[in-house]
Write an enzyme that holds these catalytic residues in place. Sequence first.
Site, PDB file in Angstrom:
ATOM      1  N   HIS A  94       1.529   9.840  -0.338  1.00 60.78           N
ATOM      2  CA  HIS A  94       1.525   8.500   0.449  1.00 60.78           C
ATOM      3  C   HIS A  94       2.731   7.764   0.223  1.00 60.78           C
ATOM      4  O   HIS A  94       3.287   6.976   0.935  1.00 60.78           O
ATOM      5  CB  HIS A  94       0.234   7.837   0.202  1.00 60.78           C
ATOM      6  N   ASP A 233      -2.838  13.974  -3.786  1.00 60.43           N
ATOM      7  CA  ASP A 233      -1.853  12.834  -3.262  1.00 60.43           C
ATOM      8  C   ASP A 233      -0.413  13.248  -3.644  1.00 60.43           C
ATOM      9  O   ASP A 233      -0.187  12.565  -4.745  1.00 60.43           O
ATOM     10  CB  ASP A 233      -2.343  11.557  -3.743  1.00 60.43           C
ATOM     11  N   SER A 695       2.106   3.756  -8.038  1.00 59.63           N
ATOM     12  CA  SER A 695       1.710   5.282  -7.505  1.00 59.63           C
ATOM     13  C   SER A 695       3.027   6.244  -7.734  1.00 59.63           C
ATOM     14  O   SER A 695       4.101   5.807  -7.597  1.00 59.63           O
ATOM     15  CB  SER A 695       1.722   4.932  -5.956  1.00 59.63           C
TER      16      SER A 695
HETATM   17  N1  ARG Z   1      -5.026   2.827  -2.476  1.00 58.18           N
HETATM   18  C1  ARG Z   1      -3.607   3.431  -3.003  1.00 58.18           C
HETATM   19  C2  ARG Z   1      -2.521   2.568  -3.117  1.00 58.18           C
HETATM   20  O1  ARG Z   1      -2.038   1.466  -2.761  1.00 58.18           O
HETATM   21  C3  ARG Z   1      -3.265   4.361  -1.934  1.00 58.18           C
HETATM   22  C4  ARG Z   1      -2.869   3.919  -0.527  1.00 58.18           C
HETATM   23  C5  ARG Z   1      -2.788   5.268   0.468  1.00 58.18           C
HETATM   24  N2  ARG Z   1      -3.790   5.830   0.921  1.00 58.18           N
HETATM   25  C6  ARG Z   1      -4.554   5.502   1.988  1.00 58.18           C
HETATM   26  N3  ARG Z   1      -5.600   5.928   2.204  1.00 58.18           N
HETATM   27  N4  ARG Z   1      -4.082   4.280   2.737  1.00 58.18           N
HETATM   28  O2  ARG Z   1      -2.170   1.594  -2.596  1.00 58.18           O
HETATM   29  N1  GLU Z   2      -1.790   3.330  -4.670  1.00 60.64           N
HETATM   30  C1  GLU Z   2      -0.956   2.384  -5.150  1.00 60.64           C
HETATM   31  C2  GLU Z   2       0.589   2.363  -5.127  1.00 60.64           C
HETATM   32  O1  GLU Z   2       0.998   2.519  -3.819  1.00 60.64           O
HETATM   33  C3  GLU Z   2      -1.237   2.404  -6.767  1.00 60.64           C
HETATM   34  C4  GLU Z   2      -2.716   1.753  -6.730  1.00 60.64           C
HETATM   35  C5  GLU Z   2      -2.665   0.537  -7.582  1.00 60.64           C
HETATM   36  O2  GLU Z   2      -2.492  -0.603  -6.947  1.00 60.64           O
HETATM   37  O3  GLU Z   2      -3.121   0.533  -8.815  1.00 60.64           O
HETATM   38  O4  GLU Z   2       1.475   1.905  -5.840  1.00 60.64           O
END
Ligand code: ARG
Ligand code: GLU
Length: 761
Positions: A94, A233, A695
């Site tokens: 991502h 991921d 991330s």
């Molecule tokens: N929650 C994770 C992070 O902020 C992954 C985001 C990307 N994945 C998704 N399914 N949108 O941010």
């Molecule tokens: N998916 C998040 C990122 O893009 C990390 C998840 C979080 O917020 O801990 O940094």
Amino acid sequence: MIRFYKYTKRYTVPAILLALLLFQPTAIQADEGMWLPMLIGQKIERMHELGFQLTAEDIYSVNKASLKDAIVHFGGGCTGEVISPEGLLLTNHHCGYGQIQAHSSVENDYLKDGFWARTRAEELPNKGLTVTFMRRMEDVTKQVLKGVKDNMDEAKRQEIIAKNIKKLTDKALKGFDRNFYSVRINPTYYGNQYFLYFNEIYRDVRLVGAPPSSIGKFGGDLDNWIWPRHTGDFALFRIYADKDNKPAEYCPDNVPYTPKYHFTISNKGVQEGDFTMVYGYPGRTQQYVLSPAVEYLALRSNPQKIHLRTLRLEVMNREQAKDQSVRIRYANKNARVSNAWKKWQGESRGIINAGTIAKKKDFEERFIQWAQTSGKQKYTNLVPRMKDLYERLEPLLFASEMYTEAIMAVELLQFADNLATQVARRGPEAATSLAENFFKDYYLPIDKEIFEILFAEFYKALHHTPELLPGEPLPTVLSQVSSGKGLPLLPMHRPQAEYFREAPAETSAHSVAHSHGHHTPPFNMTALAEHLYTASALIDKEKTMEILSKDKDQALELIKQDIAYQLIEPFVQKNRTEIQPQIKEINDQLNLLYRTWMQAIMEFDKDRVFYPDANSTLRVAFGTVSGYSPKDAIVYKPVSTIEGIMEKDDPEVFDYNIPQELRDIYANRDFGPWEKDGTVAACFIATNHTSGGNSGSPVLNAKGHLLGLNFDRVWEGTMSDIEFDPSVCRNISVDIRYVLFLIDKIGKADYLFKELDISQE
Ligand code: ARG
Ligand code: GLU
């Protein structure tokens, strides 16, 4: 153990009991914190207790290669790590999504099919992508505060600090090309301490490999922020350097970068209780804010933003389900909107369950008593003064958020504003790429419906505070629209209760969104939408490009005459020239008081070990692999496996439709050396304190070997930006063995293994 939140949920707990509960030792020791690499010595003893076998010097050193030399800030928003002597870099799928998408076309759909460079020559350059190494850091508090006196006027103080920072920066960068080297001097603890970071920026970073999205984004937004998780991921890049191993702009002659340090990969896997540490770039946390800030966030701001995004997502989801091409065009937009939407829900719920607001209020009361009884004159008034400022701040902040979440969420309106700004700044020619980007994924019916809904919501949310709405002349354009019979019926909203089943009564009392104010905008929305989305030239690519082919003044004039621009402009102006400056003024005052607040609570709470809030600088978090209990009678294990992928696999559901190849591999149990106990591990959770920006961060074991890549947090623990509750806060990582398995079996790119150091430990 007494479950704390049970008693605080309705805030009925007597203060005495509450105070006692606050000092209950928890079953899991709180190893929360995001520590400065340079000062990790403070925590090294505790890390050793948990099993860590390296020294503080191994984590961070300026004299010898250390773990920090294998870590990069990836593109500014994520983290990445070097895993080979030839500059091979790992980060999340991502995080590399934009680059993968940019190289994709209908013929070569790397998002869908994945991408694997078979030779170095096939590795794909990425314009604008940078990776940054932090080479050294330094406590420069003394130098930054040189000449600053107690009781100095704040403006004067800021002026001196700015001058000192400039001087220090210039000195550190003397003789360095600023295109490839940068210095950041960041305030810590609200300006009580300052650290200097010297960075080296590599600008030739090429895409090496990525799994298909059906693996790299497996579970999509359904599984996002959720455990158990099964997402592969990851993506691979390579850093290139000039012949002297120095950073350079992209050039075909550049050679793979030789890092000072790269991670050894562990093929051993993890078990409950194992030590882990996460080394990366968390973005922003607010551990020390006062109760009104948390109350606002959890009970007012988040619910309102969630509400607005629910309405937006309903429109997108419905339209995307109807049409394959719309689904693709809005995939990324939808993911962006839903990511924070989902996080906010977990966050508010987590804050409520942890009783954070009550705990903070109690802490503030005890603090005031302490300040009074121990004669700390300068502290006695601190909390009330800050609370007063919050009272002034909140309506402004709320309005500001409504401008971004309602008005600017309308694509056409935002485009009109951006286009005018770009043309004014860089000329019409330069603005064409903005227009290209806008039209590439634009679908008018979605935007139009969202406009109708959100515009009405905006007026509804702010009708208590008419002074925060754009005044007369209300968009003159409105008078062009014949007035009709009032608002169209809005779609039924999901009731608040659905987000906050366990919320205390205060939740709804605070939520303006659901205060049933029958305020309607002073115009007919349907008629306005009809008019806007036919009369504007900016809904049409040809007409827009035609405008951009004119000279600057003409182009700007045409945009300014456009109804979309005329509609958005009064809102932009109101926000920019009235609301934002007031917010800044109050925030400046608050920050000043927070500087004192930090000193004060360090005096008051002597036994507590403080760590600075995240601010997008390199940090160390550590903890142990650990399951948790999300609800009564449910216990989650800490490691997921490929078995769960097969359980979720469903060709009918887009986000769960894995490649046939993976099904075949599974059926033949062709797991190779990545198998353990008859299966392949997929993801795992641990108690590391992480945030957005982490991330792609390396997750390391006791020997400093790579166990996996951090990519998310669990739903019940997303409030850790405010309060870390060790019973439910977990970071989610993809297991490195799943990554290797995918490179091997799906990518058939086992030639990459030649450059990796894979250890059985
Ligand atoms: N929650 C994770 C992070 O902020 C992954 C985001 C990307 N994945 C998704 N399914 N949108 O941010
Ligand atoms: N998916 C998040 C990122 O893009 C990390 C998840 C979080 O917020 O801990 O940094």
